[in-house]
Structure formats: structure tokens, C-alpha cells
Design a protein around this motif. Sequence first.
Motif, PDB file in Angstrom:
ATOM      1  N   SER A   7      88.565 -12.966  59.990  1.00 41.15           N
ATOM      2  CA  SER A   7      88.593 -14.831  60.341  1.00 41.15           C
ATOM      3  C   SER A   7      87.410 -15.092  61.280  1.00 41.15           C
ATOM      4  CB  SER A   7      89.776 -15.005  60.303  1.00 41.15           C
ATOM      5  OG  SER A   7      90.400 -14.728  61.747  1.00 41.15           O
ATOM      6  N   LYS A   8      86.858 -16.088  61.288  1.00 41.63           N
ATOM      7  CA  LYS A   8      85.460 -16.898  61.786  1.00 41.63           C
ATOM      8  C   LYS A   8      86.748 -17.785  63.393  1.00 41.63           C
ATOM      9  CE  LYS A   8      82.228 -17.271  59.423  1.00 41.63           C
ATOM     10  NZ  LYS A   8      81.103 -18.527  57.988  1.00 41.63           N
ATOM     11  N   PRO A   9      85.947 -17.131  64.155  1.00 41.48           N
ATOM     12  CA  PRO A   9      86.723 -18.038  65.665  1.00 41.48           C
ATOM     13  C   PRO A   9      86.527 -19.165  65.503  1.00 41.48           C
ATOM     14  CG  PRO A   9      84.757 -16.749  65.760  1.00 41.48           C
ATOM     15  CD  PRO A   9      85.240 -16.244  64.996  1.00 41.48           C
ATOM     16  N   PRO A  10      87.304 -20.262  65.482  1.00 37.77           N
ATOM     17  CA  PRO A  10      87.598 -21.658  65.634  1.00 37.77           C
ATOM     18  C   PRO A  10      86.295 -22.535  66.181  1.00 37.77           C
ATOM     19  CG  PRO A  10      89.278 -21.118  67.034  1.00 37.77           C
ATOM     20  CD  PRO A  10      88.616 -19.632  66.924  1.00 37.77           C
ATOM     21  N   GLY A  11      85.911 -21.505  67.304  1.00 42.23           N
ATOM     22  CA  GLY A  11      84.376 -22.476  67.908  1.00 42.23           C
ATOM     23  C   GLY A  11      83.292 -22.048  67.464  1.00 42.23           C
ATOM     24  N   ARG A  12      83.021 -21.139  66.496  1.00 42.23           N
ATOM     25  CA  ARG A  12      82.034 -21.309  65.701  1.00 42.23           C
ATOM     26  C   ARG A  12      82.141 -22.627  64.498  1.00 42.23           C
ATOM     27  NH1 ARG A  12      79.676 -15.460  63.930  1.00 42.23           N
ATOM     28  NH2 ARG A  12      80.108 -15.435  65.719  1.00 42.23           N
ATOM     29  N   ARG A  13      83.007 -22.209  63.628  1.00 46.65           N
ATOM     30  CA  ARG A  13      83.431 -23.876  63.417  1.00 46.65           C
ATOM     31  C   ARG A  13      82.989 -24.899  63.807  1.00 46.65           C
ATOM     32  NH1 ARG A  13      88.467 -23.688  61.289  1.00 46.65           N
ATOM     33  NH2 ARG A  13      88.926 -21.372  61.771  1.00 46.65           N
ATOM     34  N   LEU A  14      83.657 -25.257  64.480  1.00 39.71           N
ATOM     35  CA  LEU A  14      83.164 -26.559  65.323  1.00 39.71           C
ATOM     36  C   LEU A  14      81.846 -26.418  66.097  1.00 39.71           C
ATOM     37  CD1 LEU A  14      83.925 -28.750  67.207  1.00 39.71           C
ATOM     38  CD2 LEU A  14      84.161 -27.702  68.860  1.00 39.71           C
ATOM     39  N   ILE A  15      80.734 -25.600  66.402  1.00 42.86           N
ATOM     40  CA  ILE A  15      79.311 -25.700  66.673  1.00 42.86           C
ATOM     41  C   ILE A  15      78.534 -26.110  65.390  1.00 42.86           C
ATOM     42  CG2 ILE A  15      77.763 -24.096  67.865  1.00 42.86           C
ATOM     43  CD1 ILE A  15      79.473 -23.032  70.075  1.00 42.86           C
ATOM     44  N   LYS A  16      79.222 -25.227  64.131  1.00 39.51           N
ATOM     45  CA  LYS A  16      78.385 -25.181  62.948  1.00 39.51           C
ATOM     46  C   LYS A  16      78.402 -26.473  62.241  1.00 39.51           C
ATOM     47  CE  LYS A  16      77.777 -23.071  58.597  1.00 39.51           C
ATOM     48  NZ  LYS A  16      77.904 -21.916  57.668  1.00 39.51           N
TER      49      LYS A  16
END
Length: 115
Positions: A7-16
Motif C-alpha cells: 500500500s502507498k503511504p498516506p502522505g503520498r496520496r495527500l501530496i498527489k
Amino acid sequence: MALPAPSKPPGRRLIKRMSTRTKWLLLAPFSLMLVGYGLCVFSEAAHLKHTGEPFSRWFLLGTYSLVVINAGLSLFGQAILFRMQIENRRMIRRYMKKMLRNRPRPKKENPVRRA
């Protein structure tokens, strides 16, 4: 048995999901603070060297400071890229708006005057 997908880290989704402007506004000041902090640590390492502290102490502190300075410069470069993306999009939108305003329109024929 299949391995679960990482799974992708939650911070990566936030930055995207962040806008380019928000990324620029966060990254530019943070990177400048990082460069400033690195320079302060570097001056402390130089002070330790000139006061006769052991080699390992000032060398490791100086190395750490150079890593922090370079990280700050790298992040500032990324902030500049975000800013250039913002400017390019603005220029392209203005150009497209101008082109749509100034496009030649085909003349409509009057259906009554046909011979």
C-alpha cells in the motif's frame, strides 16, 4: 498464496491531491529554512574545529551540515520547478484565451438571397 499489494503511504496520496501552488507555497519556505539551518550547523562545526575539538566531532557535524544544506538546495530547486509549472500554465491559458477571442469566424450566408 498471493502476496498482498504494497500500500502507498498516506502522505503520498495527500501530496498527489495538493495543487501545484500549495506544494510551492509549502516547499519554498521550508527549503530556505533548511539551508539556513545547515549553514548555522556548518558554522558551529567550523567553530569546533578552530577551538581544538576532536576530529570526529567536528567532522561528523560538518558532514551533517553539508547534507542538510544540499537537501535544502535540492528542495528549493523542486520548488522552483513547481513555480515554473504555475507560470507556464498561466501563459498557456492566456494564449489560448487570446487565440479563441481573435479567431476568424466564417460568414453566414443569407438563405433568402440565393439565386
